[in-house]
Scaffold this active site. Structure first.
Site, PDB file in Angstrom:
ATOM      1  CB  THR A  35      -6.327   5.166 -17.919  1.00  0.00           C
ATOM      2  OG1 THR A  35      -7.002   6.412 -18.083  1.00  0.00           O
ATOM      3  CG2 THR A  35      -5.007   5.202 -18.658  1.00  0.00           C
ATOM      4  CB  ALA A  55      -0.793 -18.115 -16.957  1.00  0.00           C
ATOM      5  CB  ALA A  78     -17.815  -3.811 -11.634  1.00  0.00           C
ATOM      6  CE  LYS A 105      -0.732   5.707  -7.990  1.00  0.00           C
ATOM      7  NZ  LYS A 105      -0.714   5.585  -9.423  1.00  0.00           N
ATOM      8  CB  VAL A 125       5.782   0.994  -7.161  1.00  0.00           C
ATOM      9  CG1 VAL A 125       7.030   1.876  -7.083  1.00  0.00           C
ATOM     10  CG2 VAL A 125       5.099   0.925  -5.797  1.00  0.00           C
ATOM     11  CB  ILE A 155       9.582  -0.146 -13.786  1.00  0.00           C
ATOM     12  CG1 ILE A 155       9.702   1.033 -14.754  1.00  0.00           C
ATOM     13  CG2 ILE A 155      10.944  -0.668 -13.378  1.00  0.00           C
ATOM     14  CD1 ILE A 155      10.421   2.237 -14.154  1.00  0.00           C
ATOM     15  N   GLY A 204      -3.406  10.716 -19.956  1.00  0.00           N
ATOM     16  CA  GLY A 204      -3.801   9.637 -19.024  1.00  0.00           C
ATOM     17  C   GLY A 204      -2.756   9.353 -17.957  1.00  0.00           C
ATOM     18  CD  GLU A 207      -2.806   8.768  -9.489  1.00  0.00           C
ATOM     19  OE1 GLU A 207      -3.669   8.106  -8.917  1.00  0.00           O
ATOM     20  OE2 GLU A 207      -2.026   8.257 -10.310  1.00  0.00           O
ATOM     21  CE  LYS A 250       3.194   5.901  -8.539  1.00  0.00           C
ATOM     22  NZ  LYS A 250       3.323   6.868  -9.635  1.00  0.00           N
TER      23      LYS A 250
END
Ligand code: NDP
Ligand code: HSE
Length: 437
Positions: free
Chosen positions: A13, A33, A43, A105, A132, A136, A187, A190, A205
């Site tokens: 996902t 960047a 992988a 996390k 977390v 956001i 999705g 966990e 988190k």
């Protein structure tokens, strides 16, 4: 300009979202960047799916360790999840001088202290914005934007799956299991959704946010964790009647004697912005001594929102990787030798208001007995409702809200109330936060 080479571990996902967004917005990202960011190797266990996503634009391998050791790779992005293989992979990457970006996390809440120490020794960065609250930028806000403040507390809806379940159950009256399946299909959940519904993911988190906010090592093993599986629809309805909503909150508070770190269903006033965060959205309220309360809101899960945070980290690492490690932002916001040895307090010492629901005989003196017990335990009542008994029944529900008290006192009072002959069964107890100071 020479691109920075990224090895992506796991193209599910979040990995898939990262590939898509990095490809779609390549020009804009390069301008920010200063050089192209290129996923040169992917992988995954499922190479067919990896091929479908990458369309021949990257080298595909099934051995993730080979990517962590590849001298051509500058940054390893770990999006596999879990804390067994993922831990070995991250430590291998660090050992081989790679910077690491991860959304994991669970890994950092349990093994962050070891991983950050290893990274510091090697002079590499471990970035984890996506770990977390999905998209956001809360890590950036806590670590950099609020750096002038003494952070006093934070409270957040930081698990999209459970917030989605609570919202759908309340608004559409759908059963728990049906909504959980929907969250999995979207999705959000966990790989093992127990982590979501039992509160572990939110605790992972909250652990990370507490460390960054207060400058303490990660202490996941000391966090108090309760999920939403025992939540009763009656309490959601009674809470509404009293002007409150129930949300699964991750809460961290700094006190002189320690830290409160807890995850549990929480009554919060319905008029608070946080009470109106619905679906898979996340929000974190942070109280700093100088800035006051600040609120961060956005999509807390899903492929592209989480990819947004992963790529923000990639850009940060790309900008900073030539900088002297001493001049980079420390992993946990505070200089590593300045972390404070402040412990997470046992739940019995935590302080908050309480919601209590009890089934009682409808006869004179019952309320007097209950209020006496509360007073004896130094608990003051904020609101109380007694329902009319249903026709033909001698028992009824009493629901009360208390002012802030110590959890140990509440436990003692509840045990004494349950021992009253006029009280049937157990007292249902939920914690309550006003989130106003
Ligand atoms: P997925 O399960 O969708 O993706 C993980 C991918 O890694 C799968 O393709 C999986 O293959 C592959 N994989 C597993 N083990 C190995 C291995 N040993 N070697 C190579 N590939 C492997 O997970 P998500 O993308 O949802 O989550 C990834 C991470 O991001 C987790 O840490 C999660 O907690 C975190 N996260 C997820 C969010 C979300 O909204 N989904 C939001 C924020 C963070 P296979 O399918 O065959 O197992
Ligand atoms: N399972 C997590 C959630 C994914 O529902 O919030 C985002 O971390």
């Amino acid at each position: 300009m020479k691109p920075i080479n990224v090895g992506l571990l796991g193209i599910g996902t979040v990995g898939g979202g990262t590939w898509t967004v990095l490809t779609r917005n390549a020009a804009e990202i390069t301008r920010r960047a200063g050089r192209p960011i290129s996923i040169t190797t992917v992988a995954d266990r499922d190479l067919d799916r990896a091929r479908e996503v990458t369309k021949g634009q990257a080298k595909l391998v099934d051995d993730a360790f080979s990517v962590c050791k590849d001298p051509e790779i500058d940054i390893v992005v770990e999006l596999i999840g879990g804390y067994t293989v993922a831990k070995d992979l991250v430590l291998t990457a660090i050992e081989n001088g790679k910077h690491v970006v991860t959304a994991n996390k669970a890994l950092l809440a349990l093994h962050g202290n070891e991983i950050f120490t290893a990274a510091q020794k090697k002079g590499v960065m471990v970035a984890f914005e996506a770990a977390v609250a999905g998209g956001i930028p809360i890590i950036k806000a806590l670590r950099e934007g609020l750096t002038a403040n003494r952070i006093e507390w934070l409270a957040g809806i930081i698990n999209g799956t459970t917030n989605f379940i609570l919202s759908e159950m309340r608004d559409k009256g759908l059963p728990f299991d049906v909504v959980l399946k929907e969250a999995q299909a979207l999705g959000y959940a966990e790989a093992d959704p127990t982590f979501d519904i039992e509160g572990n993911d939110a605790a992972h988190k909250a652990t990370l946010m507490a460390s960054i906010a207060f400058g303490v090592p990660t202490q996941y093993e000391r966090a108090h964790i309760e999920g939403i599986t025992k939540l009763d629809a009656r309490d959601i309805a009674y809470a509404e009647e009293l002007g409150y909503r129930i949300k699964l909150l991750g809460i961290a508070k700094k006190r002189d004697d320690g830290i409160e770190l807890r995850v549990h269903p929480t009554l919060i006033p319905a008029r608070r912005l946080l009470a109106n965060v619905e679906g898979a959205m996340n929000a974190v309220l942070v109280k700093g001594d100088a800035v006051g309360p600040t609120l961060y809101y956005g999509q807390g899960a899903g492929d592209e929102p989480t990819a947004s945070a992963v790529i923000a980290d990639l850009v940060d690492v790309t900008r900073m990787h030539t900088a002297d490690p001493e001049h980079r932002v420390p992993h946990l916001a505070f200089q590593p030798d300045q972390l404070e040895d402040l412990k997470v307090l046992p739940i019995e010492q935590c302080r908050c208001g309480f919601y209590m629901r009890m089934r009682v005989e409808d006869k004179p003196g019952v309320l007097a007995d209950i209020t006496r017990i509360l007073a004896d335990n130094e608990i003051s009542i904020d609101a109380l409702i007694q329902k009319e008994p249903a026709e033909g029944e001698s028992q009824t529900d009493v629901i009360l809200l208390t002012h802030v008290t110590v959890e140990g006192n509440a436990n003692q009072a509840i045990a004494q109330i349950e021992a009253l002959p006029v009280v049937a069964g157990e007292v249902t107890r939920l914690r309550m936060e006003q989130l106003d100071r």
